[in-house]
Enzyme design. Structure first.
Site, mmCIF file in Angstrom:
data_model
loop_
_atom_site.group_PDB
_atom_site.id
_atom_site.type_symbol
_atom_site.label_atom_id
_atom_site.label_comp_id
_atom_site.label_asym_id
_atom_site.label_seq_id
_atom_site.Cartn_x
_atom_site.Cartn_y
_atom_site.Cartn_z
ATOM 1 N N ILE A 35 17.572 -0.083 -6.859
ATOM 2 C CA ILE A 35 17.356 -1.030 -7.948
ATOM 3 C C ILE A 35 17.821 -2.420 -7.544
ATOM 4 O O ILE A 35 17.417 -3.421 -8.128
ATOM 5 C CB ILE A 35 18.062 -0.555 -9.232
ATOM 6 C CG1 ILE A 35 17.462 -1.234 -10.460
ATOM 7 C CG2 ILE A 35 19.576 -0.745 -9.133
ATOM 8 C CD1 ILE A 35 17.896 -0.615 -11.769
ATOM 9 N N SER A 113 31.204 13.730 -0.999
ATOM 10 C CA SER A 113 32.415 12.992 -0.650
ATOM 11 C C SER A 113 33.623 13.919 -0.584
ATOM 12 O O SER A 113 33.675 14.957 -1.268
ATOM 13 C CB SER A 113 32.680 11.908 -1.698
ATOM 14 O OG SER A 113 33.960 11.329 -1.536
ATOM 15 N N HIS A 115 36.190 13.236 -1.964
ATOM 16 C CA HIS A 115 36.814 13.138 -3.282
ATOM 17 C C HIS A 115 36.384 14.271 -4.219
ATOM 18 O O HIS A 115 36.977 14.452 -5.279
ATOM 19 C CB HIS A 115 36.536 11.767 -3.888
ATOM 20 C CG HIS A 115 37.202 10.665 -3.119
ATOM 21 N ND1 HIS A 115 38.567 10.576 -2.975
ATOM 22 C CD2 HIS A 115 36.684 9.625 -2.415
ATOM 23 C CE1 HIS A 115 38.869 9.530 -2.223
ATOM 24 N NE2 HIS A 115 37.737 8.941 -1.865
ATOM 25 N N TYR A 139 34.536 9.870 -10.117
ATOM 26 C CA TYR A 139 33.617 9.805 -8.972
ATOM 27 C C TYR A 139 33.526 11.166 -8.286
ATOM 28 O O TYR A 139 32.441 11.662 -7.980
ATOM 29 C CB TYR A 139 34.127 8.736 -8.001
ATOM 30 C CG TYR A 139 33.388 8.643 -6.685
ATOM 31 C CD1 TYR A 139 32.110 8.101 -6.625
ATOM 32 C CD2 TYR A 139 33.989 9.075 -5.504
ATOM 33 C CE1 TYR A 139 31.435 8.002 -5.405
ATOM 34 C CE2 TYR A 139 33.323 8.973 -4.290
ATOM 35 C CZ TYR A 139 32.055 8.443 -4.245
ATOM 36 O OH TYR A 139 31.396 8.349 -3.050
ATOM 37 N N SER A 168 35.884 9.017 5.468
ATOM 38 C CA SER A 168 36.044 7.554 5.501
ATOM 39 C C SER A 168 34.969 6.933 6.389
ATOM 40 O O SER A 168 35.154 6.804 7.614
ATOM 41 C CB SER A 168 37.436 7.169 6.006
ATOM 42 O OG SER A 168 38.424 7.535 5.075
#
Length: 272
Positions: A35, A113, A115, A139, A168
């Site tokens: 976008i 990820s 995370h 997230y 990372s």
């Protein structure tokens, strides 16, 4: 041989824009969806730029028509609200998978990820590829939900789905933590290319990490799909150790896979 068509979502982002150039191959056409504004197609670039929201199912279905695979990189990274994460990161993955189903696209490579498992503590053994989710943030929750969607669409619709749990990603390691969990740009390309070419991978969860000497994440599934990372953060270790302090405030959370995302009072604007 027919032309291979690869869709890249989030192609204006940090990793997506790198892949836009790195995934160029003879006989391959790229469809670049974001976008955000993107550079125009270069004269020698076999690509199409599409301006669309990744969470717009109809737009995604139209943009992905005729594709062989989708590399799904679009994501809000930090500083977003729960509603925004749901709209872009979770609904966006749903829209990608639904576009794949409607267009009979057999493979999706997803940027997950570390995370997603950030509240798991580091141990003396390597973190396994299919480590049970313990997200450290909204997230991370969105990454877990997207992996679950990929599992569903594989089991119900037969779509191959490879979730690369990226650690990372940086041009080079710039702190002590990254000496363990760095993923180089070149190894990112190797991971994506392996994910695109692995025969009948099914549903996979693969650590996206370079072959670092201090690595604490498994490479078993990476190698099973043909991803052989070649870079090692140790090349920069002396410089990183000299320029950073072991008493860095972020070091107190280094015993957790999610790093400072696991800190008390962490807000979604923090990153590690």
């Amino acid at each position: 041989m027919s032309e291979q068509v690869i869709v890249i979502t989030g192609s204006a982002g940090e990793i997506g824009s790198m892949l836009r150039h790195a995934l160029r191959r003879p006989g391959r056409r790229l469809v670049l969806i974001d976008i955000a504004d993107q550079p125009a197609v270069e004269p020698d670039e076999n690509a199409a730029v599409v301006s669309a929201s990744v969470s717009d199912v109809e737009a995604m279905t139209q943009a992905c028509a005729g594709a062989d695979a989708i590399v799904h990189m679009a994501s809000l990274l930090d500083g977003a609200t729960w509603t925004q994460y749901v709209d872009v990161n979770i609904n966006g993955t749903y829209a990608v998978l639904e576009a794949a189903r409607r267009n009979n696209i057999g493979r999706v490579v997803y940027a997950s990820s570390h995370h997603a498992v950030g509240f798991n503590p580091k141990t003396d053994t390597e973190a396994p590829d299919y480590m049970f989710p313990r997200p450290d943030s909204y997230y991370g929750v969105a990454k877990v939900a997207s992996e679950a969607l990929g599992s569903l669409y594989h089991d119900r619709h037969g779509i191959d789905f490879i979730a690369l749990r990226i650690a990372s990603y940086r041009a080079r390691p710039d702190d002590r933590r990254a000496l363990s969990n760095w993923l180089s740009p070149d190894d990112t390309v190797r991971a994506v290319e392996a994910s695109l070419s692995a025969p009948a991978p099914g549903f996979r969860v693969v650590w996206g990490v370079s072959n670092n000497s201090r690595r604490w994440m498994s490479l078993e599934e990476a190698r099973a799909i043909g991803f052989e990372p070649q870079d090692d953060a140790e090349h920069w270790a002396e410089q990183v150790m000299a320029s950073t302090s072991p008493d860095d405030p972020g070091a107190q959370w280094d015993h957790m896979l999610g790093g400072k995302f696991t800190a008390d009072g962490f807000d979604e604007a923090g990153r590690s």
